[in-house]
Design a protein around this motif. Structure first.
Motif, mmCIF file in Angstrom:
data_model
loop_
_atom_site.group_PDB
_atom_site.id
_atom_site.type_symbol
_atom_site.label_atom_id
_atom_site.label_comp_id
_atom_site.label_asym_id
_atom_site.label_seq_id
_atom_site.Cartn_x
_atom_site.Cartn_y
_atom_site.Cartn_z
ATOM 1 N N UNK A 38 0.868 -1.187 0.000
ATOM 2 C CA UNK A 38 0.000 0.000 0.000
ATOM 3 C C UNK A 38 0.899 1.230 0.000
ATOM 4 N N UNK A 39 0.696 2.131 -0.946
ATOM 5 C CA UNK A 39 1.491 3.355 -1.067
ATOM 6 C C UNK A 39 0.637 4.566 -0.702
ATOM 7 N N UNK A 40 1.070 5.341 0.267
ATOM 8 C CA UNK A 40 0.384 6.584 0.651
ATOM 9 C C UNK A 40 1.339 7.716 0.283
ATOM 10 N N UNK A 41 0.990 8.469 -0.792
ATOM 11 C CA UNK A 41 1.969 9.337 -1.442
ATOM 12 C C UNK A 41 1.544 10.811 -1.458
ATOM 13 N N UNK A 42 2.380 11.696 -0.893
ATOM 14 C CA UNK A 42 2.069 13.129 -0.918
ATOM 15 C C UNK A 42 2.693 13.829 -2.132
ATOM 16 N N UNK A 43 1.904 14.684 -2.794
ATOM 17 C CA UNK A 43 2.402 15.519 -3.884
ATOM 18 C C UNK A 43 2.002 16.963 -3.588
ATOM 19 N N UNK A 44 2.393 17.857 -4.460
ATOM 20 C CA UNK A 44 2.154 19.280 -4.192
ATOM 21 C C UNK A 44 0.664 19.596 -4.076
ATOM 22 N N UNK A 68 7.289 16.857 -0.688
ATOM 23 C CA UNK A 68 6.028 17.428 -0.213
ATOM 24 C C UNK A 68 5.470 16.691 1.005
ATOM 25 N N UNK A 69 6.336 16.066 1.771
ATOM 26 C CA UNK A 69 5.905 15.367 2.979
ATOM 27 C C UNK A 69 6.395 13.931 2.994
ATOM 28 N N UNK A 70 5.988 13.206 4.021
ATOM 29 C CA UNK A 70 6.450 11.819 4.180
ATOM 30 C C UNK A 70 5.567 10.846 3.394
ATOM 31 N N UNK A 71 6.223 9.965 2.645
ATOM 32 C CA UNK A 71 5.521 8.894 1.952
ATOM 33 C C UNK A 71 5.549 7.646 2.833
ATOM 34 N N UNK A 72 4.412 6.983 2.932
ATOM 35 C CA UNK A 72 4.300 5.755 3.724
ATOM 36 C C UNK A 72 4.061 4.585 2.775
ATOM 37 N N UNK A 73 4.856 3.539 2.920
ATOM 38 C CA UNK A 73 4.635 2.299 2.150
ATOM 39 C C UNK A 73 4.482 1.150 3.137
ATOM 40 N N UNK A 74 3.409 0.391 2.982
ATOM 41 C CA UNK A 74 3.143 -0.757 3.848
ATOM 42 C C UNK A 74 3.231 -2.033 3.022
ATOM 43 N N UNK A 75 4.037 -2.973 3.463
ATOM 44 C CA UNK A 75 4.118 -4.298 2.839
ATOM 45 C C UNK A 75 3.281 -5.261 3.681
ATOM 46 N N UNK A 76 2.286 -5.883 3.063
ATOM 47 C CA UNK A 76 1.394 -6.779 3.800
ATOM 48 C C UNK A 76 1.983 -8.176 3.871
ATOM 49 N N UNK A 77 2.080 -8.686 5.083
ATOM 50 C CA UNK A 77 2.611 -10.027 5.312
ATOM 51 C C UNK A 77 1.547 -10.842 6.037
#
Length: 534
Positions: free
Chosen positions: A201-207, A277-286
């Motif tokens: 899951x990618x939570x991505x900040x842009x301008x 533009x901020x912190x990107x969060x990536x979650x790897x599901x296990x």
């Protein structure tokens, strides 16, 4: 209730005894009896709907054509809707109209009246329309959208509300309307990832936007665009849940979220990365539920499996699994360890990170910041009386050297390497700086693998492909008349992609005597120029 309806269909002679028996057997794996009968085309949906409508005196409607008001959906919470197998369609003057596919569930409507405190009327719909509507209005994606809308409304009515500090809630307790929009949103994202069986899951900040994407069957798709005002609050919520430092946003951080759903434990490996533009969060599901630890079910051809087993059952030597990130290398190695996991053997691993906890195997987590590298762990494991050692990845000369030395001194070593195919693994090891004679002496087996998407069984259909294209990809003219080309049309089960699940393909190289002579040949020596040892 599905069994009761299947019995009624048999009594009404819509299905035969063998078909009923087959449905009962399929139900043991968790499948609905009637849905199985429809999938197998033992009973046509339109014929079934007409028959049940006449038998029970219920009007039939196609709720797929309805756009149901979200306020009506809220009248029946998801747990109650799932339990009673109904979808609210309309609410008017103290009466709630609900749609159901199984008329034997009508008895449950009495309980529903007490909960919603309204008179309840039922209409009948087809199973496919019911499933599509349930996925649309009760999916986690719907909760994500609702949370975003709630946030927007609150922003209009409560100017200047700070959302940087987020109250911690247990995800297992479920998401309710009373929860803050940010909590609803994050819980919805996690639940949607579980529902879709996303690997990442990618939570991505842009301008100007803040988006959420999920990798399903190896392909990233966008599932939501979140208002930029929620960016800091959503990131803070993820960091709190994964026990990261919320105040630190200048450096990458690692964390973990552990959930339990349907009796299955699911871990999310979380990483934060500071971007422009901020912190990107990536979650790897296990998910332990998705972990397949049976070599027979991984997809090896019989001869390939025989060669692989020959390598892992050798008393010593090096077995390498190669392929790009996300190609299933960890699953193959864990399956090999599971095969070798006996009381009589001492199995140890060095991993970064430890993705799954395996009973009976000593697993060690790499911590570079304190000097606990692959090479150092491997040296320590050699003093722990090991029989089999798994090294998460051979990344450098030092790790490669220690792994080879361990393989040459009577230990079986399993590891991974990033190469495009099996033969180029030899070149890669020699380019790292290993001497050809060490590579030759230590290697047992090399496996290269990839994961390919499989066509959805629920919507696959035959498609004509030009003869020239089939010849171009390697089929002979004699084979072409025997070939059936299939393509997924797209349905709710596969999120309208036409693909559902993945299958592994393998290239297994047995490092036989003839191959052992190759690295010593002059021709090979000209091609491979080992780098200098550090």
């Amino acid at each position: 209730m599905s069994r009761q309806l299947a019995d009624i269909l048999f009594k009404d002679k819509l299905i035969t005894q063998p078909q009923l028996t087959e449905a009962i057997e399929a139900a043991k794996t968790g499948k609905s009896h009637v849905r199985f009968l429809i999938e197998k085309k033992y009973v046509a949906e339109n014929k079934l709907l007409y028959h049940l409508s006449q038998k029970y005196g219920l009007p039939s409607v196609n709720i797929a054509k309805f756009e149901i008001n979200p306020d009506v959906i809220k009248k029946v919470p998801i747990d109650l809707a799932r339990k009673t197998q109904v979808i609210p369609v309309q609410a008017n003057q103290g009466t709630l109209v609900v749609a159901l596919a199984d008329p034997t569930m009508v008895t449950a409507l009495e309980n529903l009246k007490f909960v919603v405190k309204m008179n309840v009327e039922a209409v009948l719909t087809s199973y496919s329309a019911f499933d599509a509507a349930f996925a649309k209005y009760y999916s986690s994606a719907a909760f994500v959208g609702a949370a975003i809308e709630t946030f927007k409304k609150e922003q209009k009515t409560e100017e200047g509300v700070s959302l940087e500090v987020v109250q911690v809630h247990e995800i297992d307790s479920g998401t309710t309307e009373q929860d803050a929009p940010v909590i609803q949103l994050v819980n919805g994202i996690l639940a949607e990832g579980i529902r879709k069986m996303a690997s990442d899951i990618h939570v991505e900040p842009y301008e100007k936007k803040f988006r959420v994407r999920m990798r399903v069957d190896g392909v990233l798709t966008e599932i939501a665009v979140v208002p930029p005002e929620m960016k800091r609050a959503v990131v803070a919520r993820f960091k709190i849940m994964s026990r990261m430092d919320v105040a630190e946003s200048r450096v990458p951080q690692d964390g973990r979220i552990k959930l339990k759903t349907g009796g299955v434990e699911i871990d999310f490996r979380v990483n934060s990365l500071p971007t422009l533009f901020g912190e990107k969060i990536v979650l790897r599901m296990l998910s332990k539920g998705n972990l397949q630890l049976d070599l027979l079910k991984l997809g090896f051809e019989p001869k390939q499996l025989e060669t692989f087993k020959k390598g892992i059952y050798a008393p010593n030597g090096l077995v390498l699994v190669t392929g790009p990130t996300g190609s299933g290398k960890t699953t193959t190695l864990y399956s090999a360890l599971s095969e070798l996991n006996q009381i009589s053997d001492n199995l140890s691993t060095a991993e970064d990170p430890v993705e799954y906890n395996l009973e009976g195997i000593n697993q060690v987590q790499v911590h570079k910041e304190i000097g606990l590298t692959f090479a150092n762990i491997l040296r320590a494991l050699l003093r722990q009386d090991p029989d089999t050692i798994l090294v998460g990845e051979i990344r450098d000369y030092e790790t490669a050297e220690v792994a080879v030395q361990a393989a040459l001194t009577g230990h079986l070593v399993l590891s991974t390497l990033h190469t495009n195919d099996a033969p180029s693994t030899i070149t890669r090891l020699m380019n790292m700086g290993l001497e050809p004679f060490l590579v030759v002496a230590s290697l047992n087996t090399i496996v290269a693998q990839r994961l390919l998407r499989t066509i959805c069984e629920g919507c696959k259909q035959e498609q004509s492909v030009p003869k020239e294209k089939l010849i171009q990809i390697g089929f002979s003219e004699q084979d072409i008349p025997l070939i059936k080309c299939m393509k997924g049309k797209g349905c709710p089960k596969c999120n309208n992609t036409g693909y559902k699940g993945r299958v592994a393909i393998y290239e297994v190289l047995d490092f036989s005597q003839s191959l052992k002579e190759c690295p010593h040949s002059r021709k090979w020596q000209k091609v491979v120029q080992p780098s200098k040892k550090p």
